[in-house]
Enzyme design. Structure first.
Site, PDB file in Angstrom:
ATOM      1  N   GLY A 230       0.825  -1.206   0.000  1.00 42.76           N
ATOM      2  CA  GLY A 230       0.000   0.000   0.000  1.00 42.76           C
ATOM      3  C   GLY A 230       0.857   1.253   0.000  1.00 42.76           C
ATOM      4  O   GLY A 230       2.042   1.212  -0.315  1.00 42.76           O
ATOM      5  N   ASN A 231       0.227   2.379   0.348  1.00 43.27           N
ATOM      6  CA  ASN A 231       0.962   3.634   0.434  1.00 43.27           C
ATOM      7  C   ASN A 231       0.390   4.498   1.551  1.00 43.27           C
ATOM      8  O   ASN A 231      -0.530   4.081   2.256  1.00 43.27           O
ATOM      9  CB  ASN A 231       0.943   4.375  -0.909  1.00 43.27           C
ATOM     10  CG  ASN A 231      -0.462   4.677  -1.375  1.00 43.27           C
ATOM     11  OD1 ASN A 231      -1.254   5.282  -0.667  1.00 43.27           O
ATOM     12  ND2 ASN A 231      -0.782   4.234  -2.589  1.00 43.27           N
ATOM     13  N   ARG A 232       0.913   5.703   1.697  1.00 39.26           N
ATOM     14  CA  ARG A 232       0.578   6.545   2.852  1.00 39.26           C
ATOM     15  C   ARG A 232      -0.590   7.505   2.587  1.00 39.26           C
ATOM     16  O   ARG A 232      -0.874   8.366   3.411  1.00 39.26           O
ATOM     17  CB  ARG A 232       1.805   7.356   3.272  1.00 39.26           C
ATOM     18  CG  ARG A 232       2.960   6.505   3.790  1.00 39.26           C
ATOM     19  CD  ARG A 232       4.123   7.383   4.259  1.00 39.26           C
ATOM     20  NE  ARG A 232       5.201   6.595   4.820  1.00 39.26           N
ATOM     21  CZ  ARG A 232       6.191   6.086   4.113  1.00 39.26           C
ATOM     22  NH1 ARG A 232       6.240   6.278   2.805  1.00 39.26           N
ATOM     23  NH2 ARG A 232       7.140   5.384   4.700  1.00 39.26           N
ATOM     24  N   SER A 233      -1.248   7.380   1.469  1.00 37.21           N
ATOM     25  CA  SER A 233      -2.328   8.315   1.166  1.00 37.21           C
ATOM     26  C   SER A 233      -3.468   8.189   2.175  1.00 37.21           C
ATOM     27  O   SER A 233      -3.919   7.093   2.495  1.00 37.21           O
ATOM     28  CB  SER A 233      -2.875   8.045  -0.239  1.00 37.21           C
ATOM     29  OG  SER A 233      -3.986   8.872  -0.510  1.00 37.21           O
ATOM     30  N   ALA A 298      -4.357   7.602  -4.677  1.00 38.51           N
ATOM     31  CA  ALA A 298      -2.973   7.155  -4.887  1.00 38.51           C
ATOM     32  C   ALA A 298      -3.012   5.644  -5.083  1.00 38.51           C
ATOM     33  O   ALA A 298      -2.897   4.876  -4.127  1.00 38.51           O
ATOM     34  CB  ALA A 298      -2.103   7.534  -3.693  1.00 38.51           C
TER      35      ALA A 298
END
Length: 435
Positions: A230-233, A298
């Site tokens: 995943g990502n930090r969005s 994102a």
């Protein structure tokens, strides 16, 4: 009510997305109507006082049946009156409204909305609103039947035509067992919208009837039922864009990835997804007949080639993760542009680009590669933007234009983005594109 832009009073605030850079405290009047949601006004007062603003609470007499004057006085540090004949020597039925930089009525009941629409001044709150030349924001709270009643809808339309901002109520649990539209929005949401109006000026229902689709948050690609890529969005910017669009009159659908910590913008429909492929399917379906699509999510560009059906044990996981093979996910933004070129949609398409270096150069290259009408480019170097309350960047147009978006809370950034998007959109909702 005239539009009012306080160049010297853009405010920061303590929650997600209120105001601009603070230069002086605001004089805020918080009006409170007599409804069960009056207790939430206490949280709204705290939102403003913790940001350093001076708050005067002006309840209706019936509001004090729900929350006592002593509570509001303790929270605001100012005395509380309800009648126009209170403190006559101070002429406060005129002075309070004239000195205000912002008036927020929360909750605004059907009765209070009706009295303000009729121009009544039979208590201190309605007299204050009638005198005011600053932005006036009303946050409705009432049963669904009251909100949907033609009399209330006519009163709301009248107030909006006059320049007052009547927010959309939230959908949720009401008094008793009832559920539906009419719930008072959360204090942080009301404060965010109110301060945005102060920062950018009162806006109109310029998106009335437009169908808008906005993706938000990060997507997650499973490795096994426990682990994912995943990502930090956080989804804050996408939700702020949706919030502004709703209050400009649009019919808004949010396709949301990982945004569990955020309150859904009142009046917006939300579709929850997890993976990039899920998001593509939902966005493609929602975009049918849309006037504007904004890809603020994102998304994960790659996913594991295979997904384990059960949790990988430690030793097994080490073997798999050390040789994790990734495959490319579908390109949602480019896919939308392809659909437009095939005549399947005529929507204006806006994308986002999060860059760590050479943001303008890389953003221009992405805009050309994707074929969108506009791209919002952020510099995320050093962990900026993702999960934060503020944003900044550049809006790149397909015509070669570049517009700086100054650092500010994400609601303010959203309002400025919408101003730019509306400039490239004709009256029938079709994008003005460079051939």
């Amino acid at each position: 009510m005239a539009a009012h832009n306080l160049d010297t009073a853009e405010a920061t605030g303590a929650d997600a997305g209120v105001g601009g850079d603070k230069k002086r405290p605001l004089n805020v009047v918080v009006g409170v109507s007599g409804g069960i949601a009056a207790y939430k006004a206490c949280h709204l007062v705290r939102e403003f006082t913790e940001a350093g603003d001076s708050v005067r609470v002006v309840p209706t007499p019936s509001a004090l049946n729900f929350v006592g004057a002593a509570t509001f006085e303790a929270l605001s540090g100012h005395h509380v009156d309800t009648e126009v004949f209170s403190r006559v020597d101070e002429v406060q039925h005129v002075r309070v409204g004239k000195e205000a930089d912002l008036i927020v009525v929360a909750p605004a009941t059907a009765d209070t909305i009706a009295r303000i629409a009729a121009g009544r001044a039979n208590d201190l709150l309605t007299a204050t609103v009638l005198v005011a030349t600053c932005p006036v924001v009303l946050a409705p709270a009432m049963h669904t039947e009251m909100w949907e009643n033609p009399a209330t809808q006519d009163n709301v339309a009248t107030l909006r035509r006059r320049g007052l901002i009547v927010l959309e109520p939230a959908h949720g649990r009401l008094t008793g067992k009832d559920t539906g539209p009419g719930r008072l929005s959360e204090a942080s949401q009301i404060a965010a919208m109110a301060r945005t109006i102060v920062a950018v000026g009162t806006f109109t229902r310029s998106l009335e009837g437009k169908k808008v689709v906005i993706s938000a948050g990060g997507t997650q690609e499973n490795i096994d039922p426990v682990r994912f890529i995943g990502n930090r969005s956080s989804g804050r910017q996408g939700f702020a864009l949706a919030d502004i669009a709703v209050h400009r009159g649009a019919n808004v659908t949010i396709v949301a990835g990982d945004t569990d910590e955020l309150e859904t913008p009142p009046g917006a429909e939300i579709i929850r997804v997890r993976s990039t492929r899920d998001m593509k399917e939902a966005v493609d379906a929602a975009a049918v007949g849309a006037d504007i699509v904004i890809m603020a999510a994102a998304v994960a560009d790659y996913r594991p080639e295979t997904e384990a059906d059960s949790k990988l044990k430690k030793g097994q996981a080490d073997d798999v993760l050390s040789t994790l093979r990734l495959v490319e996910n579908p390109d949602i933004l480019r896919g939308l542009v392809d659909k437009r070129e095939a005549g399947e949609t005529s929507a204006t398409i806006v994308g986002f680009a999060a860059e760590t270096d050479d943001p303008l150069e890389n953003g221009r290259a992405k805009l050309a590669r994707k074929g969108a009408d506009m791209l919002m480019v952020n510099s995320v170097a050093g962990g900026k933007v993702f999960g934060e309350l503020r944003n900044s960047g550049w809006l790149l147009g397909a015509d070669g234009s570049t517009e700086d978006i100054e650092d500010g809370p994400k609601h303010v950034v959203a309002a400025r983005m919408w101003d730019a998007i509306e400039k490239i959109t004709s009256g029938d909702g079709e994008s003005i594109r460079q051939d």
